[in-house]
Motif scaffolding. Sequence first.
Motif, PDB file in Angstrom:
ATOM      1  N   ASP A 352       0.829  -1.199   0.000  1.00 53.99           N
ATOM      2  CA  ASP A 352       0.000   0.000   0.000  1.00 53.99           C
ATOM      3  C   ASP A 352       0.870   1.257   0.000  1.00 53.99           C
ATOM      4  O   ASP A 352       0.847   2.045   0.931  1.00 53.99           O
ATOM      5  CB  ASP A 352      -0.884  -0.062   1.261  1.00 53.99           C
ATOM      6  CG  ASP A 352      -1.846   1.095   1.342  1.00 53.99           C
ATOM      7  OD1 ASP A 352      -2.167   1.683   0.293  1.00 53.99           O
ATOM      8  OD2 ASP A 352      -2.272   1.419   2.471  1.00 53.99           O
ATOM      9  N   SER A 353       1.661   1.417  -1.063  1.00 55.95           N
ATOM     10  CA  SER A 353       2.573   2.560  -1.138  1.00 55.95           C
ATOM     11  C   SER A 353       2.354   3.329  -2.432  1.00 55.95           C
ATOM     12  O   SER A 353       1.801   2.806  -3.392  1.00 55.95           O
ATOM     13  CB  SER A 353       4.026   2.071  -1.082  1.00 55.95           C
ATOM     14  OG  SER A 353       4.274   1.485   0.186  1.00 55.95           O
ATOM     15  N   ALA A 354       2.829   4.584  -2.426  1.00 55.96           N
ATOM     16  CA  ALA A 354       2.663   5.426  -3.611  1.00 55.96           C
ATOM     17  C   ALA A 354       3.420   4.846  -4.804  1.00 55.96           C
ATOM     18  O   ALA A 354       2.995   4.991  -5.949  1.00 55.96           O
ATOM     19  CB  ALA A 354       3.150   6.838  -3.314  1.00 55.96           C
ATOM     20  N   GLY A 355       4.559   4.169  -4.541  1.00 57.51           N
ATOM     21  CA  GLY A 355       5.330   3.540  -5.600  1.00 57.51           C
ATOM     22  C   GLY A 355       5.663   2.105  -5.245  1.00 57.51           C
ATOM     23  O   GLY A 355       6.115   1.838  -4.117  1.00 57.51           O
ATOM     24  N   LYS A 382      -3.056   9.464   0.443  1.00 60.48           N
ATOM     25  CA  LYS A 382      -3.891   8.725  -0.489  1.00 60.48           C
ATOM     26  C   LYS A 382      -5.071   9.571  -0.951  1.00 60.48           C
ATOM     27  O   LYS A 382      -5.861   9.165  -1.789  1.00 60.48           O
ATOM     28  CB  LYS A 382      -4.392   7.441   0.167  1.00 60.48           C
ATOM     29  CG  LYS A 382      -3.225   6.497   0.448  1.00 60.48           C
ATOM     30  CD  LYS A 382      -3.571   5.477   1.471  1.00 60.48           C
ATOM     31  CE  LYS A 382      -4.318   4.312   0.876  1.00 60.48           C
ATOM     32  NZ  LYS A 382      -4.497   3.247   1.893  1.00 60.48           N
ATOM     33  N   ILE A 383      -5.195  10.741  -0.329  1.00 59.08           N
ATOM     34  CA  ILE A 383      -6.273  11.642  -0.683  1.00 59.08           C
ATOM     35  C   ILE A 383      -5.654  12.672  -1.610  1.00 59.08           C
ATOM     36  O   ILE A 383      -4.829  13.468  -1.199  1.00 59.08           O
ATOM     37  CB  ILE A 383      -6.853  12.316   0.590  1.00 59.08           C
ATOM     38  CG1 ILE A 383      -7.064  11.293   1.698  1.00 59.08           C
ATOM     39  CG2 ILE A 383      -8.134  13.056   0.298  1.00 59.08           C
ATOM     40  CD1 ILE A 383      -7.949  10.139   1.335  1.00 59.08           C
ATOM     41  N   HIS A 384      -6.021  12.627  -2.872  1.00 62.43           N
ATOM     42  CA  HIS A 384      -5.462  13.465  -3.938  1.00 62.43           C
ATOM     43  C   HIS A 384      -4.100  12.930  -4.389  1.00 62.43           C
ATOM     44  O   HIS A 384      -3.869  11.744  -4.372  1.00 62.43           O
ATOM     45  CB  HIS A 384      -5.387  14.924  -3.515  1.00 62.43           C
ATOM     46  CG  HIS A 384      -5.170  15.860  -4.678  1.00 62.43           C
ATOM     47  ND1 HIS A 384      -5.973  15.873  -5.780  1.00 62.43           N
ATOM     48  CD2 HIS A 384      -4.235  16.807  -4.905  1.00 62.43           C
ATOM     49  CE1 HIS A 384      -5.546  16.801  -6.628  1.00 62.43           C
ATOM     50  NE2 HIS A 384      -4.488  17.365  -6.133  1.00 62.43           N
ATOM     51  N   ALA A 385      -3.207  13.817  -4.801  1.00 58.99           N
ATOM     52  CA  ALA A 385      -1.977  13.424  -5.474  1.00 58.99           C
ATOM     53  C   ALA A 385      -1.107  12.513  -4.608  1.00 58.99           C
ATOM     54  O   ALA A 385      -0.947  12.726  -3.429  1.00 58.99           O
ATOM     55  CB  ALA A 385      -1.194  14.663  -5.868  1.00 58.99           C
ATOM     56  N   ARG A 386      -0.563  11.496  -5.256  1.00 59.21           N
ATOM     57  CA  ARG A 386       0.262  10.498  -4.592  1.00 59.21           C
ATOM     58  C   ARG A 386       1.524  10.326  -5.423  1.00 59.21           C
ATOM     59  O   ARG A 386       1.473  10.368  -6.643  1.00 59.21           O
ATOM     60  CB  ARG A 386      -0.537   9.189  -4.598  1.00 59.21           C
ATOM     61  CG  ARG A 386      -0.251   8.282  -3.448  1.00 59.21           C
ATOM     62  CD  ARG A 386      -1.116   7.035  -3.521  1.00 59.21           C
ATOM     63  NE  ARG A 386      -0.866   6.245  -2.332  1.00 59.21           N
ATOM     64  CZ  ARG A 386      -1.140   4.966  -2.223  1.00 59.21           C
ATOM     65  NH1 ARG A 386      -1.706   4.306  -3.222  1.00 59.21           N
ATOM     66  NH2 ARG A 386      -0.875   4.308  -1.117  1.00 59.21           N
ATOM     67  N   PRO A 388       5.363  11.368  -6.874  1.00 63.02           N
ATOM     68  CA  PRO A 388       5.920  12.659  -7.289  1.00 63.02           C
ATOM     69  C   PRO A 388       4.789  13.576  -7.773  1.00 63.02           C
ATOM     70  O   PRO A 388       3.961  13.155  -8.575  1.00 63.02           O
ATOM     71  CB  PRO A 388       6.849  12.290  -8.448  1.00 63.02           C
ATOM     72  CG  PRO A 388       7.196  10.856  -8.225  1.00 63.02           C
ATOM     73  CD  PRO A 388       5.964  10.244  -7.621  1.00 63.02           C
ATOM     74  N   ASP A 392      -0.138  17.618 -12.714  1.00 65.39           N
ATOM     75  CA  ASP A 392      -1.413  16.952 -12.415  1.00 65.39           C
ATOM     76  C   ASP A 392      -1.806  17.073 -10.953  1.00 65.39           C
ATOM     77  O   ASP A 392      -2.988  17.169 -10.623  1.00 65.39           O
ATOM     78  CB  ASP A 392      -1.324  15.455 -12.735  1.00 65.39           C
ATOM     79  CG  ASP A 392      -1.498  15.191 -14.214  1.00 65.39           C
ATOM     80  OD1 ASP A 392      -1.747  16.154 -14.954  1.00 65.39           O
ATOM     81  OD2 ASP A 392      -1.377  14.018 -14.616  1.00 65.39           O
TER      82      ASP A 392
ATOM     83  N   HIS B 384      -8.337  16.343  -3.681  1.00 65.96           N
ATOM     84  CA  HIS B 384      -9.066  15.124  -4.004  1.00 65.96           C
ATOM     85  C   HIS B 384     -10.517  15.419  -4.392  1.00 65.96           C
ATOM     86  O   HIS B 384     -10.800  16.473  -4.901  1.00 65.96           O
ATOM     87  CB  HIS B 384      -8.980  14.106  -2.876  1.00 65.96           C
ATOM     88  CG  HIS B 384      -9.367  12.717  -3.318  1.00 65.96           C
ATOM     89  ND1 HIS B 384      -8.787  12.098  -4.380  1.00 65.96           N
ATOM     90  CD2 HIS B 384     -10.273  11.849  -2.852  1.00 65.96           C
ATOM     91  CE1 HIS B 384      -9.317  10.903  -4.533  1.00 65.96           C
ATOM     92  NE2 HIS B 384     -10.228  10.734  -3.619  1.00 65.96           N
ATOM     93  N   TYR B 397      -4.588   6.425  -6.602  1.00 66.88           N
ATOM     94  CA  TYR B 397      -3.789   5.632  -7.515  1.00 66.88           C
ATOM     95  C   TYR B 397      -2.445   5.309  -6.877  1.00 66.88           C
ATOM     96  O   TYR B 397      -2.066   5.890  -5.870  1.00 66.88           O
ATOM     97  CB  TYR B 397      -3.575   6.362  -8.847  1.00 66.88           C
ATOM     98  CG  TYR B 397      -3.067   7.779  -8.691  1.00 66.88           C
ATOM     99  CD1 TYR B 397      -1.737   8.034  -8.389  1.00 66.88           C
ATOM    100  CD2 TYR B 397      -3.920   8.865  -8.830  1.00 66.88           C
ATOM    101  CE1 TYR B 397      -1.268   9.315  -8.226  1.00 66.88           C
ATOM    102  CE2 TYR B 397      -3.459  10.168  -8.660  1.00 66.88           C
ATOM    103  CZ  TYR B 397      -2.140  10.382  -8.362  1.00 66.88           C
ATOM    104  OH  TYR B 397      -1.671  11.659  -8.188  1.00 66.88           O
ATOM    105  N   TYR B 399       1.749   4.172  -8.268  1.00 63.70           N
ATOM    106  CA  TYR B 399       2.628   4.005  -9.421  1.00 63.70           C
ATOM    107  C   TYR B 399       3.289   2.635  -9.344  1.00 63.70           C
ATOM    108  O   TYR B 399       3.895   2.292  -8.328  1.00 63.70           O
ATOM    109  CB  TYR B 399       3.703   5.090  -9.439  1.00 63.70           C
ATOM    110  CG  TYR B 399       3.180   6.469  -9.795  1.00 63.70           C
ATOM    111  CD1 TYR B 399       3.021   6.839 -11.124  1.00 63.70           C
ATOM    112  CD2 TYR B 399       2.850   7.381  -8.810  1.00 63.70           C
ATOM    113  CE1 TYR B 399       2.551   8.098 -11.467  1.00 63.70           C
ATOM    114  CE2 TYR B 399       2.376   8.649  -9.143  1.00 63.70           C
ATOM    115  CZ  TYR B 399       2.229   8.996 -10.470  1.00 63.70           C
ATOM    116  OH  TYR B 399       1.769  10.246 -10.796  1.00 63.70           O
TER     117      TYR B 399
END
Lengths: 424, 424
Positions: A352-355, A382-386, A388, A392, B384, B397, B399
Amino acid sequence: MNVKDMARAMKHDAPALAASSIEMRNDALAHIASAIESNAEKIFAANQEDLALADENGVSAAVKKRLKFDEGKMKDVISGIQMLMTLDDPIHQVQLDRELDKGLELKRVTVPIGVIGVIFEARPDALVQISTLCLKSGNCAILKGGKETAHTNKVLFDTIYQAAIDSGLPRHCLVQVSAHNEIDELLTCEGDVDLLIPRGSNAFVQYIMNHTKIPVMGHADGVCSIYIDEYADMKKIIPLVIDAKTQYTAACNAVETVLVNRKVAKDILPMLKEAFDEAHVKMHGTHEVNEIIPVEIMEDFHKEYLDLEVSLKCVADVKEAVDHINQYGSHHTDAIITENQENADYFLDRVDSAGVYVNASTRFADGFRYGFGAEVGISTSKIHARGPVGLDGLVTYKYKLYGHGQIVSDYASGKKQFHFKDLD
Amino acid sequence: MNVKDMARAMKHDAPALAASSIEMRNDALAHIASAIESNAEKIFAANQEDLALADENGVSAAVKKRLKFDEGKMKDVISGIQMLMTLDDPIHQVQLDRELDKGLELKRVTVPIGVIGVIFEARPDALVQISTLCLKSGNCAILKGGKETAHTNKVLFDTIYQAAIDSGLPRHCLVQVSAHNEIDELLTCEGDVDLLIPRGSNAFVQYIMNHTKIPVMGHADGVCSIYIDEYADMKKIIPLVIDAKTQYTAACNAVETVLVNRKVAKDILPMLKEAFDEAHVKMHGTHEVNEIIPVEIMEDFHKEYLDLEVSLKCVADVKEAVDHINQYGSHHTDAIITENQENADYFLDRVDSAGVYVNASTRFADGFRYGFGAEVGISTSKIHARGPVGLDGLVTYKYKLYGHGQIVSDYASGKKQFHFKDLD
């Protein structure tokens, strides 16, 4: 003006920047790039002052390298801006276009976040990247750089700001604050500042998160792990682990924990020991690891070293590796080394990681390396951008509804029905 | 188990639900729908108990209407689940597929948020909608409904939970908490709970936001405005304003403030007075308004009445209307009534709200009316999901990077170059 008044003024100007055309914003970027080039001598002279002060204050060689803004760094930031100009407009994009009923059309369009406060380290190139990313995405930005680059930042910021205003962007699109106590004032600007992006130490980011009601994007710690599976390709292990650990130890995406499948531990741990010794990496590990190679006994796997130190542990299988990483990791970037597709998929789907990487160094977690041009930071939220955060991650959306006098009462009563037709 | 232990158990099961196939999740939804139908008599009987208690406690007719779960409501929730089954999988969607270099592929895929706590009002149909939306999007959910529906919720939840487990979903995919003090325990579960969605009064949502480190999705207040432009179509004004104010006054998307262009105020305010009087709406307004029609003098435009009351003010033009709404509104949903395209675009582009409408009632801000099937709430956050939150708002999401042993050192040294090729 104090920070609160500046934030209020930016909030008032933000809708005008949000409504600006991509032509106007790209034109501002072009002006900024040429203004930086024209003011090169002034910028280099200011940078010399910062470097002299750094010498006086006994600043470390590593930090001085980041402070330095020379011809090479200038070339890099200029080509960064030129690359940014080629990217599609991240705002004004229609993500959904739906006819709810005849003459009642709903559009979801991307819009800037609004006013963003970014607090970043002593690197002049960071100031250029962050300000241009914010302008390209239609966001107003409050910038606070490290004090060690105060002279360079002042000249650079004045250059960027004047070029932006001369291109027709709103007067309060950018502001720089320089005093450290202004950070605390910034933290109280909820209602006017929409998002804070702090870059820096774990303790600093935690402080920001605990002292503001403004949403914070970023990450406090970076406890990244590599799991060496029983089906790992032996030739890939050492280059990957050494790169992830030593290529830049102070980075959040450097590896801190190496998990080794127990079935192959007797072969792999001695290999790792040899490579770590050669790279001067201090090894910590469990009693089980210590029975194979000598390590300093440890049990706290939450540890982020940011230095030439590593934690080692044996696990039964990919399942235990995933459980360990989800429990002790910081949901930043984690990798598996394996040639087994099933184990790779299990790891990629469940960590459960961003990458989540297979057979690649965790150090790839970076906006430039992902092809985003640049980044304002890396988010573990995990809420919005994850991951780098490039263009976007600096936008959100709003719903636009176009009617001809439609009222809800007619639909609630059943007099009219929605027909939900997505338009091209 | 207490709430903390349950949250920990769900966090552990969350990756398995995140990895589950759309077939398995749709199958669970089908089982849930038929289980609810099979248990109809038991559910209706429990609902009768809640209704009897409501009578004893003197609960208002409006609340009792929402408590009631009868054949009609059952038909609605079943068709809601069937509609949900037809929607595309919101997770496992590849949003970006890029070759960074030969043999080094990056994918951005949608994933569930993880463990979501939803606190909602006393409506049995809300329990069904929220639990099925969470399962469809691969999220584990902790559900806390209103105490007035405790009996109905218990039977409904047991039915839904058993059907989900029988379909093979992880044991801790859903949990219901019923005691009010468990809410405070839930607020301390940061690290295990990824997101809280509170629905209810302004004061309740504020309480949640101020007492937890967990991200909160939703909105506290709903101060929605309608601006009547000088180019408004006279025939549209009264139906739109009356629908937005009176169709359901307790809703967050009901209008609270009506702004009237000064140039047409002498014609429009008397029209509004007549319609508001007829609908028993009490009028508040500025001194300027009071010179045209009698109103109670007021200046506080942050006010959310949630009742048959309205604020009235004159403005010079669309520019002043936008400034007023951005300053006093709650960034929820705002509308302009105009036939002038330029003024409409100015309003849509610059009002900084989740929903911006032209010639339509603010009451359209709703997941069902947007064609999302259902919603877990409406968000005014810009970080979000924004606006009605359906399936899309319940995912984020990650990566995934697929390599063959690539290390950063080779790219940092210039030995290798990225080529950033987006794949189809």
